[in-house]
Design an enzyme around this catalytic site. Structure first.
Site, PDB file in Angstrom:
ATOM      1  N   LYS A  31      58.132  47.220  35.666  1.00  0.00           N
ATOM      2  CA  LYS A  31      57.284  47.370  36.860  1.00  0.00           C
ATOM      3  C   LYS A  31      57.962  46.769  38.090  1.00  0.00           C
ATOM      4  CE  LYS A  31      52.685  47.681  34.975  1.00  0.00           C
ATOM      5  NZ  LYS A  31      52.445  48.915  35.741  1.00  0.00           N
TER       6      LYS A  31
ATOM      7  N   TYR B 169      45.558  39.531  31.201  1.00  0.00           N
ATOM      8  CA  TYR B 169      46.109  40.828  31.601  1.00  0.00           C
ATOM      9  C   TYR B 169      45.037  41.684  32.266  1.00  0.00           C
ATOM     10  CZ  TYR B 169      50.425  39.476  29.563  1.00  0.00           C
ATOM     11  OH  TYR B 169      51.579  38.799  29.326  1.00  0.00           O
TER      12      TYR B 169
ATOM     13  N   HIS C 246      43.974  35.855  25.908  1.00  0.00           N
ATOM     14  CA  HIS C 246      45.232  36.392  26.408  1.00  0.00           C
ATOM     15  C   HIS C 246      45.093  37.795  26.966  1.00  0.00           C
ATOM     16  CE1 HIS C 246      49.180  35.653  27.660  1.00  0.00           C
ATOM     17  NE2 HIS C 246      49.341  36.957  27.499  1.00  0.00           N
TER      18      HIS C 246
ATOM     19  N   ARG D 185      47.687  17.583  32.472  1.00  0.00           N
ATOM     20  CA  ARG D 185      46.631  18.309  33.187  1.00  0.00           C
ATOM     21  C   ARG D 185      45.307  17.561  33.069  1.00  0.00           C
ATOM     22  NH1 ARG D 185      46.399  24.097  30.314  1.00  0.00           N
ATOM     23  NH2 ARG D 185      44.641  24.370  31.733  1.00  0.00           N
TER      24      ARG D 185
ATOM     25  N   SER E 256      51.001  49.097  43.411  1.00  0.00           N
ATOM     26  CA  SER E 256      51.652  50.400  43.223  1.00  0.00           C
ATOM     27  C   SER E 256      51.107  51.461  44.172  1.00  0.00           C
ATOM     28  CB  SER E 256      51.480  50.881  41.776  1.00  0.00           C
ATOM     29  OG  SER E 256      52.008  49.926  40.888  1.00  0.00           O
TER      30      SER E 256
ATOM     31  N   SER F  83      27.844  42.510  31.508  1.00  0.00           N
ATOM     32  CA  SER F  83      28.163  43.164  32.783  1.00  0.00           C
ATOM     33  C   SER F  83      29.553  43.800  32.729  1.00  0.00           C
ATOM     34  CB  SER F  83      28.097  42.124  33.904  1.00  0.00           C
ATOM     35  OG  SER F  83      28.697  42.617  35.067  1.00  0.00           O
ATOM     36  N   SER F  84      30.534  43.050  32.215  1.00  0.00           N
ATOM     37  CA  SER F  84      31.916  43.556  32.158  1.00  0.00           C
ATOM     38  C   SER F  84      32.022  44.772  31.254  1.00  0.00           C
ATOM     39  CB  SER F  84      32.863  42.479  31.631  1.00  0.00           C
ATOM     40  OG  SER F  84      33.007  41.474  32.582  1.00  0.00           O
TER      41      SER F  84
ATOM     42  N   HIS G  89      50.617  31.841  21.470  1.00  0.00           N
ATOM     43  CA  HIS G  89      51.586  31.091  22.292  1.00  0.00           C
ATOM     44  C   HIS G  89      50.884  30.001  23.101  1.00  0.00           C
ATOM     45  CE1 HIS G  89      51.262  34.384  25.650  1.00  0.00           C
ATOM     46  NE2 HIS G  89      50.334  33.481  25.825  1.00  0.00           N
ATOM     47  N   HIS G  90      49.550  30.050  23.155  1.00  0.00           N
ATOM     48  CA  HIS G  90      48.800  28.960  23.786  1.00  0.00           C
ATOM     49  C   HIS G  90      48.639  27.777  22.824  1.00  0.00           C
ATOM     50  CE1 HIS G  90      47.430  31.470  27.210  1.00  0.00           C
ATOM     51  NE2 HIS G  90      47.497  32.435  26.331  1.00  0.00           N
TER      52      HIS G  90
ATOM     53  N   HIS H 198      35.525  25.164  38.315  1.00  0.00           N
ATOM     54  CA  HIS H 198      36.485  25.874  39.170  1.00  0.00           C
ATOM     55  C   HIS H 198      37.124  27.021  38.382  1.00  0.00           C
ATOM     56  CE1 HIS H 198      40.034  26.800  41.552  1.00  0.00           C
ATOM     57  NE2 HIS H 198      40.798  26.435  40.544  1.00  0.00           N
TER      58      HIS H 198
ATOM     59  N   THR I  24      56.877  44.340  31.887  1.00  0.00           N
ATOM     60  CA  THR I  24      56.579  43.726  33.186  1.00  0.00           C
ATOM     61  C   THR I  24      57.796  43.831  34.099  1.00  0.00           C
ATOM     62  OG1 THR I  24      55.248  42.164  31.921  1.00  0.00           O
ATOM     63  CG2 THR I  24      55.541  41.694  34.245  1.00  0.00           C
TER      64      THR I  24
ATOM     65  N   ASP J  16      30.604  60.396  42.363  1.00  0.00           N
ATOM     66  CA  ASP J  16      30.153  59.010  42.200  1.00  0.00           C
ATOM     67  C   ASP J  16      30.687  58.525  40.859  1.00  0.00           C
ATOM     68  OD1 ASP J  16      28.501  56.556  41.971  1.00  0.00           O
ATOM     69  OD2 ASP J  16      27.394  57.422  43.646  1.00  0.00           O
TER      70      ASP J  16
ATOM     71  N   GLU K 273      42.542  38.810  28.300  1.00  0.00           N
ATOM     72  CA  GLU K 273      41.778  38.541  29.533  1.00  0.00           C
ATOM     73  C   GLU K 273      42.703  38.295  30.725  1.00  0.00           C
ATOM     74  OE1 GLU K 273      39.228  37.148  32.540  1.00  0.00           O
ATOM     75  OE2 GLU K 273      38.852  38.443  30.827  1.00  0.00           O
TER      76      GLU K 273
ATOM     77  N   TRP L 249      37.977  25.024  31.328  1.00  0.00           N
ATOM     78  CA  TRP L 249      37.475  26.408  31.339  1.00  0.00           C
ATOM     79  C   TRP L 249      37.722  27.107  30.002  1.00  0.00           C
ATOM     80  CZ3 TRP L 249      39.592  31.354  30.870  1.00  0.00           C
ATOM     81  CH2 TRP L 249      40.987  31.437  30.804  1.00  0.00           C
TER      82      TRP L 249
END
Length: 533
Positions: free
Chosen positions: A335, A261, A257, A454, A272, A173-174, A306-307, A80, A332, A109, A259, A145
């Site tokens: 914004k 963002y 991390h 979890r 926006s 690809s990315s 921080h993880h 998932h 943040t 294009d 990622e 994951w």
């Protein structure tokens, strides 16, 4: 123009429409076709990942083992997460970028159209391989994951090798997609469109693309180290051979991390674009929005541990990562205040895209606040690996990233299809999603603070009530996405004709071209409209 010229001109344009049949989609280099392919692919992955989420929630409806065995439950949580992050959210943003960035900047294009085709067509094969692991001996990846070693190396099912290959393909690809977006935005802007006149969606995507190029190789590195540990006798993450399982976490989160963002900055861009349209005001503080986005991107490289507050990193490290994480809240917050200031005293209307954008601002901010709580190292010892963390990142990814994608889809569908969508069905989809998402994820804060861990298929009796509520919310949210599917298909097939400027108050080059946008948008560089000069 002579008759010969007219004939030549007509002949030239005859070949410029889409090709017929399947070949159109396989070999297309048109940014709109490729954008559509990305969006349909991500919608398919969203439904597959959603079915896995509903299996998880069905199992957790009551304490005790109901429907699936614990091993399969772990495969569901892992798949998932992987499918939603890499298969649903990221390709959806790339699809939106492919469709909209060239139109917003006045480009004919994307800069590298053939590479664009390739970067999409890698994905179906990568995900076919990933999903096929469910049918292999030993089952699919079952280690979460975040695939922490040694669970993903020493104790992994044999299918982990296919997972590693699939991750490599997604990464390629990315990176290609990101190179393409950077090349397009830096080189193909219409005359007069300086960098500080770029629509914010283009700015957020430009910065996201640099993040992708920076961190995708790190992900490739960490899965290659796993591959070596599994098949070639190395000990990167094996303490017995002189390695360190915590090294995995450092390398993974140095990718992971930035990622997260990558998954939210384009959402900031979409919101926006939408809020100024429906508030009928210019975006408040454009320059500060650009600098805030860049600040978030830079700071995202300085917060990865921080993880990992509970792994035993030195106190100085915990303090550094705690304060750096809190610092990210500043840009943040800039914004959020700018969005609110844009709406202040605006002539607001509440069409479906605006409803999703408003829900994004409110609910993403809630996710941001729980993130600030998690940033506090001493209390994170309590929160870590509980459902509080699940609540936090689902608040920033579901009513955050996913709502922004839906807002963008509803906002730009008239431009893509030439038809206005059914507002009643759109609003029904919004309210069911809004209610469902809050009923699902808000109670998780409570069971997390009460200590429910979890990634477990069974739990203690005191968590039963809130889990039941969350499961009911999940089915409301999940089933309401069928309305979205119906809405999109109905909009493609017909409906009220859309004007070039489908929404009153919409500004930008993409609203100067007819709806539906022609197959080739700008044969010659467009003149900037007054509002952008």
């Amino acid at each position: 123009m002579s008759t010969l010229d007219t004939t030549l001109h007509a002949a030239e344009h005859e070949h410029h429409g889409p090709a017929k049949g399947v070949g159109r989609w396989l070999f297309t280099t048109n940014h709109k076709d490729i954008g559509s392919l990305y969006l349909w692919f991500s919608l398919l992955m969203f439904f597959i990942g959603g079915c896995m989420a509903l299996m998880i929630r069905a199992e957790l409806f009551q304490p005790g083992l109901q429907l699936v065995d614990p091993g399969f439950f772990n495969q569901m949580t892992t798949m998932h997460g992987l499918i939603m992050v890499f298969g649903a959210v990221m390709p959806a943003f790339v699809g939106l970028a492919n469709w909209m960035v060239p139109m917003m900047i006045g480009a004919p294009d994307m800069a590298l159209p053939r590479m664009n085709n390739w970067s999409f067509w890698i994905l179906p094969f990568a995900f076919a391989m990933l999903v096929s692991t469910l049918f292999m001996d030993g089952g699919a990846p079952n280690f979460g994951w975040t695939f922490y070693a040694p669970l993903s190396t020493t104790y992994a099912p044999p299918s982990v090798t296919y997972f590693i290959f699939a991750v490599h393909m997604m990464g390629i690809s990315s990176i290609m997609g990101a190179i393409n977006i950077i090349a397009t935005i830096l080189n193909l802007r219409a005359p007069g469109m300086t960098m500080m006149k770029l629509p914010l969606f283009c700015w957020t995507w430009l910065i996201t693309a640099f993040l992708l190029i920076a961190v995708m190789p790190v992900l490739a590195g960490v899965v290659t180290m796993m591959l070596m540990d599994i098949h070639f006798g190395t000990s990167f993450f094996n303490a017995a051979g002189g390695g360190d399982p915590v090294l995995f976490q450092h390398v993974f989160w140095f990718f992971g991390h930035p990622e997260v963002y990558i998954m939210i900055l384009p959402a900031f861009g979409i919101v926006s674009q939408i809020i100024p349209t429906f508030a009928r005001k210019r975006l408040f503080g454009y320059a500060s929005m650009v600098y805030a986005t860049a600040s978030i991107a830079i700071l995202s490289f300085l917060v990865w541990a921080h993880h990992m507050f509970t792994v035993g990193i030195p106190l100085a490290g915990e303090l550094f990562f705690m304060f750096a994480t809190m610092l990210i809240a500043v840009p943040t917050g800039v914004k959020v205040f700018n969005w609110v200031a844009t709406m202040f005293r605006g002539s607001m209307t509440f069409e479906t895209p605006m409803l999703f954008a408003l829900a994004f601002v409110v609910l993403f901010t809630i996710g941001g606040f729980s993130g600030l709580m998690l940033a506090i190292a001493p209390v994170d010892f309590q929160y870590h690996d509980t459902y509080f963390v699940v609540a936090h990142f689902h608040y920033v990814l579901v009513p955050g990233a996913v709502f922004a994608i839906m807002a963008g889809a509803y906002y730009w569908l008239p431009k893509w299809t030439g038809h206005m969508l059914d507002e009643r069905m759109g609003k029904l989809h919004f309210w069911l999603s809004f209610i469902g998402v809050n009923i699902t994820f808000f109670p998780m804060h409570f069971i997390g603070l009460a200590g429910m861990p979890r990634r477990i298929p069974d739990y203690a009796l005191q968590f039963a009530d809130f889990n039941m509520v969350a499961s009911i919310g999940a089915f409301i949210f999940g089933l309401s996405q069928l309305i979205f599917l119906w809405n999109v298909i109905a909009c493609v097939r017909g409906g009220q004709k859309a004007e070039a400027r489908a929404w009153e108050g919409a500004e930008g080059l993409e609203w100067e071209v007819p709806s539906p946008a022609p197959y080739h948008t700008f044969v010659e560089p467009p003149k900037l409209p007054e509002s952008l000069r």
